[in-house]
Write an enzyme that holds these catalytic residues in place. Structure first.
Site, PDB file in Angstrom:
ATOM      1  CB  CYS A  12      43.615  85.540  19.464  1.00  0.00           C
ATOM      2  SG  CYS A  12      43.463  83.736  19.355  1.00  0.00           S
ATOM      3  CG  HIS A 126      42.909  75.095   9.859  1.00  0.00           C
ATOM      4  ND1 HIS A 126      42.327  75.154  11.109  1.00  0.00           N
ATOM      5  CD2 HIS A 126      43.994  75.906   9.906  1.00  0.00           C
ATOM      6  CE1 HIS A 126      43.029  75.975  11.864  1.00  0.00           C
ATOM      7  NE2 HIS A 126      44.047  76.449  11.161  1.00  0.00           N
ATOM      8  CD  GLU A 128      38.427  77.478  13.426  1.00  0.00           C
ATOM      9  OE1 GLU A 128      37.386  77.942  12.926  1.00  0.00           O
ATOM     10  OE2 GLU A 128      39.419  78.175  13.685  1.00  0.00           O
TER      11      GLU A 128
END
Length: 283
Positions: A12, A126, A128
């Site tokens: 991405c 996670h 993030e």
């Protein structure tokens, strides 16, 4: 045999940008180069960078010992405490935080300052999500489902702001927000799931529903790839989660007429191409 590769498969924008920023530093500086955590969840890329001298720092304790060096903050982003440590130690910061993640940091910081409790929809462990949480306060919590929300036992007059991990399953986020909205809380909802994630999930679901075999490529620790696998598995029972072509060992009897391929945001194009080119020999 027809082989369909998802147009949205692979790096991405945020991941591509982060990887490029690390490679730009090689040869550009004589200082040691580190990334705080693996730059992406892909062993091949991380291994190549290590061969070129880029080391990975995994803990805050390690980070506190770094001086006179370059530290690249990966696309997942980090909490405010990491910036504070690096600045205090005079470390050169190369910030490769995905702009979409950075936007969530600003939202969380602002909403917290205005007195709202922030709820992050995502996976607690996670990186993030840990980084996002680091821009809130002690009231900032992470939830994945309605049971998590109920366990918080929040006062009814609590003002809430709900955001999401960028790679969270869009449908699950919608369903959870709908249920929470039926409670009596003052709620502000900000859908912070990345558009690229939504598009990747929608396309993967569509392809998986039309093929005999579906292949999902990505690092074993990649959250967005795991979610792609879950989505595809619901549509196609012969769905395989692999990191490279070598991992693909199909156990299927009968004729395979069609194969679909998608990949997580941390999967380099050369790995996707290798699977695409050689998948037919596996049957």
């Amino acid at each position: 045999m027809e082989v369909t590769v998802a147009k949205t498969a692979g790096f991405c924008f945020g991941v591509k940008r982060a990887v490029e920023k690390v490679y730009e530093q090689i040869g550009k500086t004589e200082k040691p180069i580190y990334t705080y955590g693996p730059i992406i969840h892909n062993e091949q890329v991380v291994g190549d960078l290590q061969e070129k001298g880029v080391e990975v720092i995994d803990t805050l304790e390690e980070l506190r010992t770094i001086r006179d060096a370059v530290v690249v903050i990966r696309s997942h982003g980090v909490g405010k405490d990491v910036y504070d440590i690096l600045k205090e130690n005079g470390v050169e910061i190369v910030d490769a935080t995905c702009p979409y993640v950075k936007k969530i940091h600003r939202i969380v910081e602002k909403q917290t300052a205005e007195g709202r409790r922030v709820l992050i929809v995502g996976s607690e462990d996670h990186p993030e999500v840990q980084g996002i949480k680091g821009w809130g306060d002690e009231r900032t919590k992470v939830i994945e489902n309605m049971d998590d929300f109920r366990r918080l036992e929040l006062p009814e007059d609590e003002k809430l702001c709900i955001v999401s991990q960028t790679t969270f399953n869009y449908k699950k986020f919608q369903d959870l927000v709908e249920k929470i909205s039926k409670t009596r809380y003052d709620i502000t909802v900000l859908n912070t799931i990345c558009n690229a994630t939504q598009e990747r999930q929608v396309e993967a679901r569509q392809i998986a529903s039309q093929v005999d075999v579906m292949i999902v490529i990505g690092g074993r620790n990649s959250s967005n790839t795991q979610k792609l696998y879950e989505i595809c598995r619901r549509e196609c029972k012969h769905t395989y989660y692999i990191q490279t072509l070598e991992d693909f060992k199909p156990e299927i009897t009968g004729t395979v007429r069609s194969v679909g391929i998608t990949a997580g945001a941390s999967t380099p194009n050369q790995i996707i191409e290798e699977v695409h080119t050689n998948v037919r020999i596996k049957f």
